[in-house]
Design an enzyme around this catalytic site. Structure first.
Site, PDB file in Angstrom:
ATOM      1  N   ASP A   1       0.840  -1.199   0.000  1.00  0.00           N
ATOM      2  CA  ASP A   1       0.000   0.000   0.000  1.00  0.00           C
ATOM      3  C   ASP A   1       0.875   1.250   0.000  1.00  0.00           C
ATOM      4  O   ASP A   1       0.535   2.260  -0.625  1.00  0.00           O
ATOM      5  CB  ASP A   1      -0.988   0.011   1.168  1.00  0.00           C
ATOM      6  CG  ASP A   1      -2.254   0.772   0.808  1.00  0.00           C
ATOM      7  OD1 ASP A   1      -2.804   0.530  -0.289  1.00  0.00           O
ATOM      8  OD2 ASP A   1      -2.685   1.638   1.589  1.00  0.00           O
TER       9      ASP A   1
ATOM     10  N   GLU B   1       0.970  11.230   4.821  1.00  0.00           N
ATOM     11  CA  GLU B   1       0.649   9.802   4.869  1.00  0.00           C
ATOM     12  C   GLU B   1       1.860   8.940   4.488  1.00  0.00           C
ATOM     13  O   GLU B   1       2.098   7.888   5.092  1.00  0.00           O
ATOM     14  CB  GLU B   1      -0.518   9.495   3.932  1.00  0.00           C
ATOM     15  CG  GLU B   1      -0.928   8.038   3.975  1.00  0.00           C
ATOM     16  CD  GLU B   1      -2.243   7.798   3.251  1.00  0.00           C
ATOM     17  OE1 GLU B   1      -3.263   8.339   3.716  1.00  0.00           O
ATOM     18  OE2 GLU B   1      -2.236   7.108   2.228  1.00  0.00           O
TER      19      GLU B   1
ATOM     20  N   GLU C   1     -10.379   7.005  -3.172  1.00  0.00           N
ATOM     21  CA  GLU C   1     -10.452   7.480  -1.781  1.00  0.00           C
ATOM     22  C   GLU C   1     -11.711   6.949  -1.081  1.00  0.00           C
ATOM     23  O   GLU C   1     -11.668   6.537   0.075  1.00  0.00           O
ATOM     24  CB  GLU C   1     -10.434   9.016  -1.741  1.00  0.00           C
ATOM     25  CG  GLU C   1      -9.139   9.633  -2.243  1.00  0.00           C
ATOM     26  CD  GLU C   1      -7.945   9.438  -1.300  1.00  0.00           C
ATOM     27  OE1 GLU C   1      -7.793   8.346  -0.722  1.00  0.00           O
ATOM     28  OE2 GLU C   1      -7.152  10.383  -1.177  1.00  0.00           O
TER      29      GLU C   1
ATOM     30  N   GLU D   1      -9.523  -2.748  -6.274  1.00  0.00           N
ATOM     31  CA  GLU D   1      -9.558  -2.713  -4.806  1.00  0.00           C
ATOM     32  C   GLU D   1      -9.761  -4.122  -4.245  1.00  0.00           C
ATOM     33  O   GLU D   1      -9.095  -4.537  -3.300  1.00  0.00           O
ATOM     34  CB  GLU D   1     -10.677  -1.784  -4.322  1.00  0.00           C
ATOM     35  CG  GLU D   1     -10.371  -0.304  -4.515  1.00  0.00           C
ATOM     36  CD  GLU D   1      -9.258   0.216  -3.598  1.00  0.00           C
ATOM     37  OE1 GLU D   1      -9.115  -0.294  -2.480  1.00  0.00           O
ATOM     38  OE2 GLU D   1      -8.534   1.121  -4.030  1.00  0.00           O
TER      39      GLU D   1
HETATM   40  C1  MP5 Z   1      -6.160   3.929  -1.022  1.00  0.00           C
HETATM   41  C2  MP5 Z   1      -5.010   3.234  -0.644  1.00  0.00           C
HETATM   42  C3  MP5 Z   1      -6.521   5.254  -0.428  1.00  0.00           C
HETATM   43  N1  MP5 Z   1      -4.155   3.723   0.275  1.00  0.00           N
HETATM   44  N2  MP5 Z   1      -4.742   2.015  -1.197  1.00  0.00           N
HETATM   45  C4  MP5 Z   1      -5.569   1.491  -2.101  1.00  0.00           C
HETATM   46  C5  MP5 Z   1      -5.238   0.170  -2.694  1.00  0.00           C
HETATM   47  N3  MP5 Z   1      -6.686   2.128  -2.474  1.00  0.00           N
HETATM   48  C6  MP5 Z   1      -6.987   3.329  -1.945  1.00  0.00           C
HETATM   49  O1  MP5 Z   1      -5.583   6.216  -0.791  1.00  0.00           O
HETATM   50  P1  MP5 Z   1      -4.862   7.138   0.300  1.00  0.00           P
HETATM   51  O2  MP5 Z   1      -3.870   7.887  -0.465  1.00  0.00           O
HETATM   52  O3  MP5 Z   1      -4.203   6.248   1.304  1.00  0.00           O
HETATM   53  O4  MP5 Z   1      -5.910   7.998   0.911  1.00  0.00           O
END
Ligand code: MP5
Length: 207
Positions: free
Chosen positions: A43, A79, A128, A194
């Protein structure tokens, strides 16, 4: 077509994107540590590329939409630092190759780079929104996973996702049918990716 309609129209795909045994296992701290670490590292690698995607969306956005995106990019910078701290605390190396599933997601974002703004705005919102729903729906999570659930499930993040939804709806309202259909396709791609991303982590461990 609106973002809300996209979710209603593709309810099953959205449910598969946002409800997964990985998340339920985090909620009651049953998650296999290997699975969780795979998710954490992959991630991070995803968010690095998502930040580039955000910059690209900012590049295409109409002026009134820029402030929300700039706020989003600032939060992404924080983040990434947070991910590095979480990985360091668990002695995880972030300098690894992207898993083929993560790579597929990155290729998708690179494709969306070349699409009109309405398609980019819907894809960005969907990415998001997926995490906002996924980390909220299992209900309160057991430590240490509550910190992860709070990052994406907090009222502040929910508010940000709502602002993105408003902007995506505005972009869709002015778009011709062909672009709206492209946006629907991008939404479905996000939903599928996802689901695959959660499955990638589960396949790395025993949940
Ligand atoms: C997000 C993420 C959300 N971190 N990972 C995946 C696979 N999908 C969506 O994005 P963020 O940048 O962490 O808000």
């Amino acid at each position: 077509m609106t973002c809300e309609e996209l979710i209603a129209l593709h309810e099953a795909a959205w449910r598969d994107a946002t409800r997964h045994p990985f998340l339920d296992a985090c909620a009651d701290a049953r998650i296999d540590v290997e699975a969780f670490h795979t998710w954490l590292v992959q991630d991070y690698l995803f968010v690095v590329e998502f930040t580039r995607f955000a910059a690209r969306v900012l590049n295409t956005a109409p002026v009134p939409h820029m402030a929300v995106l700039i706020g989003g990019i600032t939060a992404l910078g924080d983040e990434l630092a947070w991910f590095r701290a979480k990985a360091a605390a668990r002695s995880l190396t972030l300098g690894v190759a992207r898993h083929p599933t993560c790579d597929r997601y990155v290729s998708f974002m690179e494709q969306v780079f070349r699409e009109p703004y309405a398609v980019q705005a819907v894809a960005f919102w969907a990415i998001e929104k997926a995490y906002n729903d996924a980390w909220r729906l299992p209900g309160p999570m057991t430590p240490p996973y509550d910190e992860f659930a709070d990052r994406w499930g907090s009222p502040g993040f929910t508010e940000y996702v709502e602002l993105l939804e408003t902007q995506a709806d505005e972009a869709l309202a002015g778009a011709p049918a062909e672009i709206r259909s492209g946006a629907e396709g991008a939404f479905l791609e996000v939903a599928g990716l996802e689901r695959m991303f959660w499955q990638m982590a589960v396949d790395a461990g025993i949940v």
